[in-house]
Structures are given as structure tokens and as C-alpha cells.
Write a protein that holds these residues in place. Structure first.
Motif, PDB file in Angstrom:
ATOM      1  N   LYS A 160       0.840  -1.095  -0.118  1.00  0.00           N
ATOM      2  CA  LYS A 160       0.043  -0.193   0.036  1.00  0.00           C
ATOM      3  C   LYS A 160       1.089   1.184   0.129  1.00  0.00           C
ATOM      4  CE  LYS A 160      -3.781   1.947   2.355  1.00  0.00           C
ATOM      5  NZ  LYS A 160      -5.062   1.804   3.582  1.00  0.00           N
ATOM      6  N   GLY A 190      -3.860   1.743  -2.915  1.00  0.00           N
ATOM      7  CA  GLY A 190      -4.547   2.507  -1.817  1.00  0.00           C
ATOM      8  C   GLY A 190      -5.095   3.592  -1.885  1.00  0.00           C
ATOM      9  N   GLU A 199      -7.333  -2.612  -6.401  1.00  0.00           N
ATOM     10  CA  GLU A 199      -5.884  -2.276  -5.706  1.00  0.00           C
ATOM     11  C   GLU A 199      -5.691  -3.122  -4.780  1.00  0.00           C
ATOM     12  OE1 GLU A 199      -6.244   1.863  -4.620  1.00  0.00           O
ATOM     13  OE2 GLU A 199      -7.354   2.424  -6.192  1.00  0.00           O
ATOM     14  N   LYS A 200      -6.539  -3.590  -3.934  1.00  0.00           N
ATOM     15  CA  LYS A 200      -6.322  -4.689  -2.835  1.00  0.00           C
ATOM     16  C   LYS A 200      -5.788  -6.141  -3.527  1.00  0.00           C
ATOM     17  CE  LYS A 200      -8.247  -6.862   0.903  1.00  0.00           C
ATOM     18  NZ  LYS A 200      -9.539  -7.188   1.823  1.00  0.00           N
ATOM     19  N   ILE A 203      -2.049  -5.659  -4.117  1.00  0.00           N
ATOM     20  CA  ILE A 203      -1.184  -5.891  -2.896  1.00  0.00           C
ATOM     21  C   ILE A 203      -0.318  -7.127  -3.117  1.00  0.00           C
ATOM     22  CG2 ILE A 203      -0.641  -5.913  -0.606  1.00  0.00           C
ATOM     23  CD1 ILE A 203      -1.680  -3.184  -1.686  1.00  0.00           C
TER      24      ILE A 203
END
Length: 440
Positions: A160, A190, A199-200, A203
């Protein structure tokens, strides 16, 4: 001059005006005689052109000019005589313009509404109070550092706050959908720039990897055909980088106008600016509460002409804000923005203007010269040559009037706060600065 006025509906008035024929003919003849002294017509010496010829050549044009001026002047004389205050420009329609007969015209216009001011003793206002703490300053300095940050490539897994460069293709039921693909797009993980889960899902990714993300669009997504839709994104990670903040050194401080005194002086400058921002934000929140109450407490018939004018102002402000005219002068961006986009805000502004104006009038409130000076000095303090800015404001009547108007609004707020129940609520810098949430 004969005048009669009638109410047609609500704020609309119909004014009938009659002007004696000799008043028109006298002015027409006067102008033709003046023209005869200077006009040049083939076959005649300058100043020797017969009046009959001058009248044949120029009479109609001169008469039209005189009639237009007389109607405009007579309208304002008539509304003064009848003691009415037009709101906006009138629509003037000639009824009798024949030469030798009395001029008659009808002007249709709106008047300003009568406003009955409410009782303000039950007005309740919450004033947020806060101080700029060391932690607030640290946080602001970090924000300033991030504004000047650079990005360095990384080989580790992205986390993030890191930035990735990606290609992606989105599909719905196995078929690509419009707007669902991009190449070489930068994305800060993030930042919540993409739909939830996108976006998660990246990661822990690394450059050169491909990831398949099974996601669902939000139910309130702007594209109707994608609302609540299950989709799949195939994402290729071209590269990843981490943010590198600049050092807090003299080179950094100089970018913000601090050339000596080091970190201590820089923190002082940051705190001073934050304190000014905090003060303005707290005052703005109080003012918004007062203005909201004025809108709620008063029922006012709004002149359509004023609302229309305000819609035009808001539309032009939006065009200028987004640089439409400057970027493409050939495109009429204003015509692409319908009135409905601005009507509600325009009505609120017109209503507030009328109510605030009535409070100023009823209580004989005048712009305080010291407060005007203080506001101008505060505006000028952000420039390199504040004295020049101050002199410019005082030498420009329009600029000075805009400041006086702002000060008058503030004085109205103070006047109402003196009658209101004001509760002070301890808060934090971030809470005070945060923009007020709008109703859905």
C-alpha cells in the motif's frame, strides 16, 4: 408623459407609457439640423443641404434612434414616478410609433419581492474550536514532502502506498466492455482510484506478473449497464516503484519561500499558514450554518430574471474553472451546460442575496472600514509585494466593492450570531478543515 401600471402575475408588472409626439419630433428635428451642418451629399456644398433632403436621407434612422432612447429614458422615469424597483431588464414593446402621433409603449418586467424577516432568537449554531498541534504540523510537512516526492523502481512485492504501472483488460460475461481497458496506467495502491477490490488485489504483486481479479461493480456506479455487474480484470504489472520523500533541508525549505532559519523557521511558517486556514475554515462553517438557516426560515418569491442571470454567472464560472474557452476558443462550452445544472444553486444564491440585503437595509449595516482594510491586507499577505496589492484594491472600485460586499456578509453573520444560541465544540484541526458533507 402618461403612465399606468398593473400587476399581471406575482412579481410581474406591466407598465404602459405614453410620450407626447412633440417631444419626439422636437428631438428628431434638432438632430437633423445638427446633421445638416456636417453631412456631405453629392450636388450640395457642406452645410447647404436642404432640410428636406436631409430628412429624406436620414430621417427614418434618426427617428428610430430617438424613439429607442426616449423609450429607455421614459421607462426609468416612469418606474421612479411609480416607486417600483425593477429586477432585471424590461421587455419593451412599442404600441404606437407613427410619426406625428404620441409614442406609446408597454414594458413588462419583474419587481423585487417584499421580504418579511424572521425572528432569529431561536437560531442555533455550533462553532468548532481547535488548535494547530505539533502532530498536525508533522502531518502537513509530510503532505508537502509527498508533493515533491520522486518514485524509485522496486523489485520487492508492492505494498500500500507504492505505485504500479499496469495494462488491464476488463470483461463481462467473457466480453470486453467499454472503458474497461488501459495500457501503461499508473496507479497508487490504496488511493481508491479504482472499483473496490482492484487495488487490494494487486497488493503483493511484482513487475512482470499477471493477475486475474474477479470483482463486482458497485450498485451506484455511474455506468448503468455495469451497476452490480460481476466482471473479470486481467492485469499485467509492467513495473512498480516506491515513493521517496525529499530531505528536510535548505533546498526543500526554499521551495516554500523559507531562505533562512532552517527547520524551526519552516515549521513556524507552516504553523502560521495552518492557523490562518483553521480560522477561515471555522468561520466558514459558522457562516454556512447561518446562511442555511436564512434559506430555511424565509419563503421568498424569486424574480425569474435574477435567477436566469445567476444561472449564466454560474455557468460561465464553471467554463472558466475548467479552462474550456481558453483550451478551445472555437467550442461554445457554455451551450453544452443546461440551465438545470445550475438552477437550484442559483435560486439559493438569489434568495440569500435578497434576504441578506433586507437585513442590511433594515438594520442600517454599513461595511466597517477597518474590517475592509484587514481583509485586503490578509489577501495581500500571500503576495510578494503586499503593499502594491493593497494599493491596487483601493484604486479599483470593483475590487474594493467585492471586498466590502464580503465584509458586509460577515457583519450580517456577526449580527445574527449576537441573537443566536452559539455552542462551542472542541474539535481537531482535521475535523475543522474537512469540507462539510453534502446531502445526497
Amino acid at each position: 408623459m402618461q403612465v399606468s401600471i398593473e400587476t399581471t402575475s406575482g412579481l410581474e408588472r406591466r407598465l404602459t407609457v405614453g410620450v407626447p409626439a412633440d417631444q419626439i419630433e422636437s428631438e428628431v428635428n434638432k438632430r437633423l439640423q445638427q446633421a445638416a451642418k456636417t453631412v456631405r451629399i453629392n450636388g450640395f456644398r457642406k452645410g447647404k443641404v436642404p432640410m428636406k433632403v436631409v430628412k429624406q436621407r436620414f430621417g427614418a434612422g434618426v427617428r428610430q434612434e430617438v424613439v429607442g432612447e426616449v423609450m429607455s429614458r421614459s421607462f426609468y422615469d416612469a418606474v421612479t414616478k411609480e416607486d417600483v424597483k425593477p429586477a432585471g431588464q424590461p421587455s419593451i414593446e412599442p404600441k404606437q410609433m407613427e410619426e406625428g402621433k404620441d409614442l406609446e409603449f408597454v414594458a413588462t418586467f419583474e419587481v423585487y419581492p417584499e421580504i418579511e424577516l424572521s425572528d432569529f432568537s431561536d437560531l442555533e449554531v455550533t462553532r468548532l474550536t481547535a488548535e494547530v498541534t505539533d502532530a498536525d504540523i508533522d502531518k502537513m510537512i509530510e503532505v508537502l514532502q509527498k508533493q515533491q516526492a520522486t518514485w524509485e523502481d522496486i523489485k520487492r512485492k508492492a505494498k500500500k502506498g507504492d505505485r504500479v504501472n499496469i495494462n488491464y483488460v476488463g470483461t463481462k460475461d467473457g466480453e470486453p466492455f467499454e472503458g474497461g481497458s488501459a495500457e501503461n496506467q499508473f496507479l497508487v495502491l490504496g488511493s481508491d482510484s479504482m472499483i473496490p477490490g482492484f487495488e487490494k488485489g494487486l497488493i503483493g504483486c511484482k513487475a512482470g506478473e499477471e493477475h486475474v481479479l474477479d470483482l463486482t461493480f458497485p450498485d451506484d456506479y455511474q455506468a448503468e449497464d455495469l451497476r452490480g455487474a460481476a466482471v473479470q480484470f486481467t492485469v499485467t504489472v509492467n513495473g512498480a516503484s516506491a515513493q521517496k520523500l525529499p530531505e528536510l533541508d535548505d533546498a526543500f525549505f526554499e521551495k516554500y519561500g523559507v531562505t533562512e532559519g532552517g527547520l524551526e523557521k519552516f515549521r513556524e511558517e507552516v504553523k502560521e499558514n495552518m492557523a490562518r486556514e483553521l480560522k477561515n475554515a471555522a468561520q466558514a462553517k459558522v457562516k454556512t450554518q447561518v446562511m442555511d438557516a436564512l434559506v430555511e426560515k424565509h419563503s421568498v418569491d424569486l424574480p425569474k430574471a435574477l435567477v436566469k442571470s445567476e444561472v449564466g454567472t454560474l455557468r460561465n464560472q464553471m467554463v472558466q474553472r475548467f479552462g474550456g474557452a481558453a483550451n478551445n476558443p472555437q467550442m461554445d462550452f457554455a451551450s453544452l451546460l443546461p440551465d438545470d445544472m445550475f438552477t437550484e444553486q442559483a435560486e439559493r444564491r438569489v434568495k440569500l442575496g435578497l434576504v441578506v440585503g433586507e437585513i442590511i437595509k433594515a438594520n442600517d449595516i454599513k461595511a466597517d472600514a477597518d474590517r475592509v482594510r484587514s481583509m485586503i491586507e490578509e489577501l495581500a499577505s500571500t503576495y510578494q509585494e503586499p503593499d502594491e496589492v493593497i494599493n491596487h484594491y483601493y484604486s479599483n472600485r470593483d475590487l474594493l466593492a467585492s471586498v466590502e460586499s464580503a465584509v458586509l456578509e460577515d457583519q450580517v453573520v456577526d449580527f445574527l450570531l449576537a441573537k443566536a444560541k452559539v455552542e462551542e465544540k472542541a474539535s481537531s484541526y482535521d475535523e475543522v478543515i474537512k469540507p462539510a458533507e453534502k446531502d445526497a
